[in-house]
Design a protein around this motif. Structure first.
Motif, mmCIF file in Angstrom:
data_model
loop_
_atom_site.group_PDB
_atom_site.id
_atom_site.type_symbol
_atom_site.label_atom_id
_atom_site.label_comp_id
_atom_site.label_asym_id
_atom_site.label_seq_id
_atom_site.Cartn_x
_atom_site.Cartn_y
_atom_site.Cartn_z
ATOM 1 N N PHE A 141 44.386 23.482 39.895
ATOM 2 C CA PHE A 141 44.813 24.694 39.199
ATOM 3 C C PHE A 141 43.802 25.063 38.106
ATOM 4 N N LEU A 142 43.418 24.079 37.329
ATOM 5 C CA LEU A 142 42.544 24.315 36.180
ATOM 6 C C LEU A 142 41.214 24.922 36.612
ATOM 7 N N VAL A 143 40.592 24.328 37.618
ATOM 8 C CA VAL A 143 39.316 24.844 38.127
ATOM 9 C C VAL A 143 39.494 26.266 38.652
ATOM 10 N N GLY A 144 40.548 26.457 39.449
ATOM 11 C CA GLY A 144 40.779 27.765 40.047
ATOM 12 C C GLY A 144 41.095 28.846 39.041
ATOM 13 N N GLU A 145 41.877 28.503 38.033
ATOM 14 C CA GLU A 145 42.260 29.496 37.022
ATOM 15 C C GLU A 145 41.053 29.969 36.228
ATOM 16 N N ILE A 146 40.163 29.066 35.917
ATOM 17 C CA ILE A 146 38.951 29.450 35.187
ATOM 18 C C ILE A 146 38.093 30.375 36.044
ATOM 19 N N ILE A 147 37.938 30.034 37.336
ATOM 20 C CA ILE A 147 37.169 30.881 38.249
ATOM 21 C C ILE A 147 37.792 32.277 38.341
ATOM 22 N N SER A 148 39.104 32.325 38.544
ATOM 23 C CA SER A 148 39.786 33.613 38.693
ATOM 24 C C SER A 148 39.670 34.469 37.441
ATOM 25 N N LEU A 149 39.843 33.840 36.274
ATOM 26 C CA LEU A 149 39.766 34.615 35.025
ATOM 27 C C LEU A 149 38.364 35.183 34.792
ATOM 28 N N ILE A 150 37.352 34.398 35.115
ATOM 29 C CA ILE A 150 35.975 34.893 34.951
ATOM 30 C C ILE A 150 35.741 36.096 35.856
ATOM 31 N N VAL A 151 36.157 35.978 37.113
ATOM 32 C CA VAL A 151 35.973 37.075 38.067
ATOM 33 C C VAL A 151 36.774 38.302 37.641
ATOM 34 N N LEU A 152 38.024 38.095 37.204
ATOM 35 C CA LEU A 152 38.861 39.213 36.763
ATOM 36 C C LEU A 152 38.283 39.884 35.515
ATOM 37 N N ALA A 153 37.757 39.071 34.584
ATOM 38 C CA ALA A 153 37.168 39.633 33.362
ATOM 39 C C ALA A 153 35.925 40.464 33.684
ATOM 40 N N LEU A 154 35.092 39.951 34.579
ATOM 41 C CA LEU A 154 33.869 40.668 34.950
ATOM 42 C C LEU A 154 34.176 41.970 35.684
ATOM 43 N N SER A 155 35.338 42.033 36.331
ATOM 44 C CA SER A 155 35.715 43.244 37.065
ATOM 45 C C SER A 155 36.575 44.185 36.225
#
Length: 236
Positions: free
Chosen positions: A166-180
């Motif tokens: 979860f931790l790894v995935g949440e960080i990845i998702s938040l970075i992608v969402l922030a950049l978009s």
């Protein structure tokens, strides 16, 4: 957001943090339907932000039992699935998003409940990562695929491994969402106000997590998923 709405979400976050801290999952499965009904614009960013400290706490608490082989292959798939999840988030409206949360949660949990006992190989783990990347990035709910992969594992291994994934995935998702451009200041402010309730629920879970294992843990987690998915479908 009204004070009553905030209190309802805050109590939900407290209870969900307690459930996830005790069982290894359940936070998004419980919180997402209620937040989707009150204010769907908070999904998925609010859930992703809150689950970072929650899962970091669980992972550290039971770090000796982490299944690193699973973490590696799930994370590979998780990265790929994130971009598909972002695409879904962009093209669907809030009503469709609520239905997606409900159906994806309930179907995955039912599949997990009916699946025969097995030990997932690297292909299965990577597939779980892809599916989770899609569902968690678009809806904030990623627990059911993890439940399918680790439903027969010992409680400490399930909780700690799923927490790291979860931790790894949440960080990845938040970075992608922030950049978009999907992360809004209002969502972050509301989320910050919920952190104390998250901390209380997480802390309380330390008194019961060691008592949950085996079939009790499995049916508790999957039961939460099915009920929460059904509720959000009905409300949508």
């Amino acid at each position: 957001m009204t004070l009553v709405a905030f209190i309802v979400i805050a109590v939900t976050v407290l209870l969900s943090a307690f459930v996830q801290g005790s069982t290894g999952m359940g936070f998004a499965m419980i919180t997402a339907p209620i937040v989707s009904f009150i204010d769907p614009s908070l999904i998925p960013v609010m859930l992703l932000v809150l689950m970072i400290p929650l899962n970091a706490y669980i992972a550290v608490r039971e770090k000796a039992d982490i299944h690193w082989h699973g973490v590696k292959w799930i994370s590979v798939g998780r990265f790929a699935g994130t971009f598909l999840g972002l695409w879904i988030l962009v093209i669907v409206n809030l009503h469709q998003l609520a239905l997606l949360i409900g159906w994806s949660t309930m179907i995955a949990a039912i599949v997990a409940l009916l699946a025969p006992k097995f030990t997932p190989n690297k292909t299965a783990l990577a597939t779980v990562g892809v599916v989770t990347g899609i569902t968690e990035t678009s809806t904030g709910v990623g627990g059911p695929p993890y439940a399918l992969a680790y439903q027969h594992s010992p409680g400490p291994e399930l909780r700690s491994t799923v927490a790291v994934c979860f931790l790894v995935g949440e960080i990845i998702s938040l970075i992608v969402l922030a950049l978009s451009g999907q992360v809004e200041e209002r969502t972050i402010l509301v989320t910050a106000g919920l952190l104390p309730f998250l901390a209380i629920g997480s802390f309380l879970s330390r008194y019961v997590h060691h008592r949950l294992d085996g079939p009790v843990l499995r049916y508790t987690v999957l039961g939460f998923a099915i009920v929460s998915g059904a509720v959000v479908i009905i409300q949508a």
